[in-house]
Write an enzyme that holds these catalytic residues in place. Structure first.
Site, PDB file in Angstrom:
ATOM      1  N   HIS A 360       0.787  -0.906  -0.032  1.00 53.40           N
ATOM      2  CA  HIS A 360       0.005  -0.161   0.016  1.00 53.40           C
ATOM      3  C   HIS A 360       0.953   1.115  -0.005  1.00 53.40           C
ATOM      4  CE1 HIS A 360      -3.016   2.804   1.877  1.00 53.40           C
ATOM      5  NE2 HIS A 360      -3.390   2.654   0.884  1.00 53.40           N
ATOM      6  N   GLU A 601     -11.898  -8.093  -7.234  1.00 53.66           N
ATOM      7  CA  GLU A 601     -10.691  -8.122  -6.802  1.00 53.66           C
ATOM      8  C   GLU A 601     -10.255  -9.701  -6.174  1.00 53.66           C
ATOM      9  OE1 GLU A 601      -9.183  -4.460  -4.121  1.00 53.66           O
ATOM     10  OE2 GLU A 601     -11.550  -4.877  -3.812  1.00 53.66           O
ATOM     11  N   ASP A 625      -4.843  -6.623  -6.009  1.00 53.20           N
ATOM     12  CA  ASP A 625      -5.445  -7.581  -5.216  1.00 53.20           C
ATOM     13  C   ASP A 625      -5.892  -8.754  -5.874  1.00 53.20           C
ATOM     14  OD1 ASP A 625      -5.103  -7.001  -2.566  1.00 53.20           O
ATOM     15  OD2 ASP A 625      -6.765  -5.748  -2.260  1.00 53.20           O
ATOM     16  N   CYS A 672      -8.613  -0.081 -11.744  1.00 53.06           N
ATOM     17  CA  CYS A 672      -7.955   1.000 -11.214  1.00 53.06           C
ATOM     18  C   CYS A 672      -6.479   0.491 -10.391  1.00 53.06           C
ATOM     19  CB  CYS A 672      -8.977   1.699  -9.907  1.00 53.06           C
ATOM     20  SG  CYS A 672      -9.592   0.455  -9.088  1.00 53.06           S
TER      21      CYS A 672
END
Length: 758
Positions: A360, A601, A625, A672
């Site tokens: 992240h 995801e 993910d 995204c």
């Protein structure tokens, strides 16, 4: 031998330098295995040879004198075979090589095991006996286990010793990690460590010994006072045994010998926090090494006491540290909150000992346009506070104390980057359309207000992902509904009338809230994303109410649900969103019901795309993910970073399946994940039929330049070529070859060395 193994590892971890580490190993292994000889050979990185670095049993004068190339002698054979060699008569083996200086002609039995770290043979651990015998399976297993356990400690001790030597001479040195965010940063390091972690206190010297001694005494007094107050406050709730623990803490702090140890180190010009941490960790290790379980358990109490005093020391020493210009932030495990603490105009680079290019914090760094390197596991970061450094986010390299020539080369790269940015500025107002007329919408992933201006300047057509967790991560409590409304309103107003897709709170995994801890053995397969907010509807309702309130009069809000694994989660979420909408209408708000989308995801969602698309207003793929779950790779784990690959054939086939199925029921599909911000990835996604690509603002110009330089027909041909390939590396080579063929590789600064995956 488990107890012996544990005690050796503890002693090694407590050692101050590499020579002490090696001395402990050869002495303790020889004792435990009852052998006549134990020796350690380590790799010389410059020469590529393996050098006798420590021995107990051979001639000590041979240390540093015996060099063996890979494949040379028995030790060299252990290196090339990467497995143990166990011989009854070593001298009879064809690879045996005799070195008179060692005096090893007396020893027949030989057992050598490789010390392997990050797939490289760091060294060889050898035991020898005079009599002819083969070491038994238990002895061999012990030595193999010990070698594996010690590899990381030896590598760390090597690096620390290297830096200590280089630090005094200010000599240039280099460490490698994982390229996480492209770009080059030339600046000065600033080390961040947890306030109460004894093991993470950086090495630092003090300027004024008397001031440091005073700070130490003040911290001791403050800690004693705090412990007494806590003990008094809880005395009615504690048993006599538990109350005795507080008395023991006070007693330890009153112990003059402990204070004397710390003061002596401060008088040697160590800073008070570092001196305290060193002394307390030595006491912790002594307790941990004791055979009696009661005393071993006391190690945790000593560590806790040390942490309590450390917090006071740091508060006494400094409340607000000044960040230098051109700050390069370094920590064991950086977080978004830590990045946000540094004034943006001063922060130019980031380095994390843990993590990978898809963690992240790496994604946040890319969104900020911040060069970053992750997973530099051998970096003894606590020893390099305030030094000059170059961060190469293309290669994943760090250069400490860079020389004039190296700086000059990197200055040229920085100048080239700035020129490239200027060359692409003219694209901002042009559409993302292929040379044969296929239109694609390019959106941005945001999480901070700082992203807005940069995104609009670079021609963003809206927000494909607003990470609502960022404001949560930057606070010490849940933001109120009104505080959220104000944050969301700023985003919606800034982009209006362009669409803004807001993802509901996505915490868990590698995104933890300090005030809402989630302790799990396997957080990425646990309680995260929509699972958390459906279990806490009060959090979910407050958030979607704030979003819809913020959209009043703008009507450019889209709500997106993360981590959806089945229809039941979508339906439960929709009911809550509709409930919040009705409540706001009853309260007099003039709003429209926003489109509700699903993030694909997890693998289960891939196989239910049709059903999800029939019940949702749009689909957006979170490729980071999705890649992680399809490949069963924790994207924060640098040990398996080389397995994580967004161009893996299984990932590409899943992405194609998603968009084809969603389009068949008339639903638009966006993506995204980080793949959308890579030129090669963007080409393949356009060929698959994705309607929208969302990426960080830094990548917008080069993706637009890429799409305007290709024909959709050629993109289809490339996709058909690679979709049937069997491995990610072949796909990557084919994509890079295509970029080079059409003249984009040089324009977009995509050299061979740009990305290193581990």
């Amino acid at each position: 031998m488990l107890g012996s193994l544990r005690s050796i590892v503890q002693e090694v971890n407590a050692a101050r330098d590499l020579s002490a580490v090696l001395e402990i190993i050869v002495r303790r292994v020889r004792e435990i295995m009852h052998t006549r000889v134990c020796s350690v050979y380590l790799r010389d990185k410059q020469l590529g040879n393996y050098v006798l670095m420590a021995t107990d049993g051979l001639n000590p004068k041979a240390v540093g004198q015996v060099h063996l190339a890979p494949g040379e002698g028995l030790v060299g054979n252990v290196v090339t075979r990467e497995e143990p060699i166990n011989l009854e008569r070593a001298e009879a083996h064809p690879a045996f090589q005799y070195f008179p200086s060692t005096g090893e002609e007396r020893f027949s039995a030989f057992l050598g095991t490789p010390i392997i770290h990050h797939r490289a043979v760091l060294g060889v651990l050898v035991v020898q006996q005079e009599q002819q015998r083969r070491f038994d399976e238990g002895e061999e297993a012990f030595l193999v286990t010990l070698s594996a356990q010690l590899a990381g400690a030896i590598a760390h001790a090597e690096a620390t010793g290297l830096l200590a030597t280089i630090g005094k001479q200010r000599r240039e040195t280099h460490f490698s990690g994982i390229a996480a965010s492209p770009g080059v940063a030339i600046g000065r390091t600033h080390i961040v460590t947890p306030q109460a972690n004894l093991s993470a206190v950086p090495y630092s010297e003090c300027r004024d010994i008397d001031v440091e001694l005073t700070l130490f005494q003040q911290a001791l007094v403050a800690a004693q006072k705090e412990i007494r107050e806590v003990g008094e406050r809880l005395k009615c709730d504690l048993s006599p045994e538990e109350r005795a623990l507080f008395d023991a803490y006070i007693s330890m702090l009153d112990d003059s010998s402990l204070a004397v140890e710390v003061c002596n180190r401060i008088k040697q010009q160590l800073s008070a926090p570092r001196a305290w941490a060193e002394v307390m960790l030595e006491h912790v290790r002594r307790f941990e090494a004791m055979s009696d379980s009661y005393f071993r358990d006391r190690a945790a109490d000593v560590r806790d006491l040390g942490a309590r005093v450390l917090v006071h020391l740091r508060q006494q020493q400094q409340t607000d540290r000044e960040y230098p210009d051109n700050t390069i932030l370094i920590g064991e495990e950086l977080t978004a909150a830590v990045l946000a603490e540094v004034p943006r105009e001063k922060l130019i680079g980031a380095v994390s000992v843990k993590g990978s290019s898809n963690s992240h914090v790496a994604i946040i760094a890319r969104a900020m346009g911040l060069p970053a390197v992750m997973g530099v596991q051998d970096l003894p970061y606590e020893t390099i506070d305030g030094v000059d450094m170059v961060v190469d986010g293309y290669r994943g390299d760090l250069h400490i104390h860079p020389g004039a020539e190296l700086k000059r080369r990197y200055d040229e790269i920085v100048a080239e980057e700035q020129q490239l940015a200027r060359n692409l500025d003219h694209l901002a107002k042009l559409p993302a359309v292929t040379s044969d007329g296929h239109r694609v919408r390019l959106l941005v992933n945001t999480g901070l207000m700082a992203d807005v201006v940069r995104s609009l300047e670079r021609g963003a057509e809206g927000v494909g992902l607003f990470r609502t967790e960022v404001p949560f991560l930057l606070r010490d409590r849940f933001p109120s509904e009104e505080e959220q409304r104000e944050i969301y309103r700023e985003q919606l107003e800034a982009f209006a009338p362009l669409p803004v897709t807001m993802r509901t709170l996505d915490i868990g995994g590698d995104k933890a809230l300090a005030y809402f801890p989630i302790e799990e053995t396997n957080p990425f397969l646990g309680w995260r994303g929509i699972r958390v907010t459906l279990d806490h509807p009060e959090i979910f309702l407050a958030q979607v109410r704030a979003m819809m309130k913020a959209s009043q009069g703008l009507n450019n809000l889209r709500i997106m649900l993360p981590m959806i694994s089945g229809l039941n989660e979508l339906e439960a979420s929709r009911k809550l969103v509709e409930r919040a909408y009705r409540e706001l209408l009853e309260e007099g708000y003039e709003i429209v019901m926003p489109p509700l989308g699903v993030m694909v995801e997890v693998p289960s969602a891939v196989y239910q795309v049709r059903e999800l698309a029939e019940r949702a207003d749009f689909i957006s793929v979170g490729s980071n993910d999705l890649t992680q779950y399809l490949l069963a790779v924790d994207r924060n784990n640098s040990r398996v970073a080389n397995i994580y690959h967004a161009l893996h054939p299984a990932v590409l086939r899943a992405l194609q399946e998603i968009v084809t199925t969603a389009h068949s029921v008339g639903i638009e599909v966006g993506i995204c994940g980080e793949l959308a911000g890579e030129p090669g990835g963007a080409i393949l996604l356009v060929a698959m039929g994705y309607d929208m690509l969302s990426m960080n603002a830094t990548n917008l110009p080069r993706i637009k330049a890429t799409l305007r330089a290709i024909r959709q027909e050629d993109a289809h041909l490339l996709l058909q070529q690679v979709i049937h390939m069997h491995c990610a590396e072949d796909i990557e080579k084919a994509v890079h070859s295509y970029l080079k063929k059409i003249g984009l590789k040089k324009i977009l600064r995509l050299p061979e060395q740009e990305k290193k995956t581990g």
